[in-house]
Scaffold this motif. Structure first.
Motif: not given
Length: 574
Positions: A62-64, A73-80, A87-91, A96-107
């Motif tokens: 995650l990154a703030i 920003y939240v990076a997920t294992a296979s959910g984009g 502060r997380g009340h809505s997302w 969704d329009d990219q060819p991959v959904a698995a992530f290890g890092d967001v910076t």
């Protein structure tokens, strides 16, 4: 808690398909027997998300935004990748329009936080780990993305962006988990990702899993390399390629740091540099078992969840920029899946480790206390954490994220707010019953088994409260008996099944019992299948096919279906 809005769909949240009524010719597959489904047919199919969000799901990073801390920003294992500006009340899902959904890092680039780098493919080495296709960049806060290459890295452990120049970045690429390849190690760009140079490379089996730098002098870099490979029958998580490296010229040259660290083969390593005292460097280091300590006397040392040397594995600290190291404690829970260490922005003695039971130390890693306790099973903060973010102005405020989703605390970890309003759970398998409306059953990675309706009569649609838990642990196959939901076959890991009456709320363990002297073997995700034609007929797959004709009370068995090969005798990494 209200569930996610139907307009958002993502990889592993449950959805079902609806086909609107369209006047005109019948689709191609209806015109000719056996005709293939066409692109026109698929264009008429629309996905509608039904959840659940109640469980959370596996978050890898995650990154703030440093100037607007309500932006997450939240990076997920296979959910984009997901973004919140409140502060997380809505997302909002960003990928969704990219060819991959698995992530290890967001910076985020420190000098321009609207520039976001995303590394695809999660860095955790499970048999269910999803891979990616390199690195992406956004210059508008995630609204649009462009692909920067590095496809062969497949799993990105960390991205660092220069504090003053957003076009200078370093990427820790792990490489293919399942086979050797050369696109792994530390990569550097000096033109915003238009081109890359391989800054640190060990060999075709060894990638880079972690990076850290001196925030006052980003030419001083530390990298953790990691030798690992997985096969269908096993995992080798270490070797001579694993180690800690340092560069003082921005990654052009490197030296390996060894003084005070375990000698010989090592496994996964996590590193952190103190922002306030950059000569303080912390590391979680995994060392193998010694030869002869495994069940087979004299067998070479090995790595794995339960195969490590407690005398060498643990938390290490350097106070001279990595020149010398001292082991502080044995703390290093399940290294192959975690190895995440963090240092408070202002206090070099305040150290955190995110793992099965996340902990903190206030004496530089010597002693530890739990920061996310479970008073009883599945009550409290979910286990298995992978990422943290710390408020530089309030040491008691931080985010903790992992397999159970996102949590926020304002009291140093004594209590948390669970942010479970976006659907990022990973489903191993699903099933449906024949009710009207029909119910959907699913087994989730590390978040149990659940059932929920395909639709409701409420104006708000399907809510978190509509989902009901039917099993524990990692949920797997879910099968409804031909007779209906009074008999649902609910799987957990390794062939563990229960027969659940979802109307009465009762369950009964079922499964074949091996004769004396014999042991049945099951895969992590052992398949089960309920007959569509006969009530009570259920099939279970292991090293034999097991067949029950009485709702799982008793089982027949076939002859063995395996080749009786000891998997420990097979080579994993040559």
């Amino acid at each position: 808690m209200r569930g996610p809005r139907p307009r958002h769909t993502l990889g592993f949240a449950l959805f079902f398909l609806t086909v609107p009524w369209v006047a005109g010719p019948a689709p191609a597959h209806a015109q000719g027997e056996g005709a293939a489904i066409t692109a026109t047919d698929l264009a008429a199919v629309h996905a509608r998300q039904i959840g659940p969000a109640v469980t959370g799901g596996r978050i890898t990073d995650l990154a703030i935004h440093p100037d607007h801390r309500s932006t997450i920003y939240v990076a997920t294992a296979s959910g984009g990748i997901w973004k919140s500006v409140n502060r997380g009340h809505s997302w909002t899902p960003l990928f969704d329009d990219q060819p991959v959904a698995a992530f290890g890092d967001v910076t985020l680039a420190p000098s321009d936080p609207e520039i976001v780098y995303a590394g695809t493919g999660e860095q955790n080495n499970r048999n269910s780990t999803s891979w990616g296709n390199g690195v992406y960049r956004s210059d508008d806060g995630g609204a649009t993305w462009r692909h920067l290459g590095l496809e062969g890295t497949r799993h990105v452990g960390r991205i660092l962006v220069h504090p003053d120049d957003p076009d200078v970045a370093w990427v820790a690429g792990l490489g293919n988990l399942w086979a050797p390849n050369e696109e792994r190690g530390v990569f550097r760009t000096r033109d915003g990702g238009l081109s890359w140079e391989k800054a640190l490379y060990v060999d075709e089996h060894t990638g880079a899993v972690d990076l850290a730098y001196d925030q006052t002098n980003p030419d001083v870099l530390y990298a953790a390399t990691y030798q690992r490979e997985r096969k269908a029958w096993g995992f080798n998580g270490g070797g001579p390629g694993s180690g800690i490296w340092k560069s003082t010229d921005g990654g052009s040259t490197w030296i390996e740091l060894t003084n005070g660290l375990p000698a010989g083969d090592k496994g996964r390593i996590g590193i952190a540099v103190s922002p306030s005292h950059p000569n303080v460097v912390m590391a979680l280091v995994e060392a193998p078992t010694a030869p002869g300590d495994t069940p087979e006397e004299g067998r070479p040392g090995a790595f794995g969840p339960m195969r490590r040397d407690p005398g060498a594995t643990g938390t290490y600290r350097s106070e001279d920029g990595g020149a010398t190291w001292q082991k502080m404690s044995d703390e290093n829970g399940r290294p192959m899946y975690y190895s995440h260490i963090f240092i408070d922005p202002n206090d070099p003695e305040l150290v955190y480790s995110a793992s099965t039971n996340s902990v903190k130390s206030e004496d530089g890693g010597r002693t530890w206390t739990t920061i996310a306790a479970q008073p009883s099973y599945d009550v409290g903060v979910h286990l298995d954490m992978h990422a943290m973010w710390f408020d530089p102005d309030d040491r008691d405020h931080f985010y903790l994220a992992g397999d159970g989703g996102l949590h926020e605390t304002f009291d140093g970890g004594s209590s948390y707010r669970k942010i479970n309003n976006f659907a990022i759970g990973q489903f191993y398998a699903i099933g449906v019953d024949q009710r009207d409306p029909y119910w959907v059953y699913g087994g989730m990675q590390d978040n149990h088994s659940w059932m929920g309706p395909s639709e409701t009569r409420r104006y708000d649609g399907i809510l978190n409260d509509d989902w009901q838990q039917t099993g524990f642990s990692d949920g797997m196959y879910q099968q409804v008996d031909k007779g209906g939901p009074r008999n649902v076959y609910v799987a957990a890991t390794s062939g563990s099944y229960n027969r659940v009456d979802v109307l009465a709320g009762t369950k009964r363990p079922i499964g074949p019992v091996a004769p004396a002297g014999e042991r049945y073997r099951f895969d992590w995700t052992s398949p089960g299948l309920a007959s569509m034609h006969t009530e009570g007929l259920f099939y279970l797959g292991g090293n034999r096919l097991f067949i029950s004709r009485d709702f799982g009370e008793t089982f027949e068995r076939t002859e063995p279906l395996d080749r009786d090969i000891d998997r420990d005798s097979r080579e994993v990494m040559g």
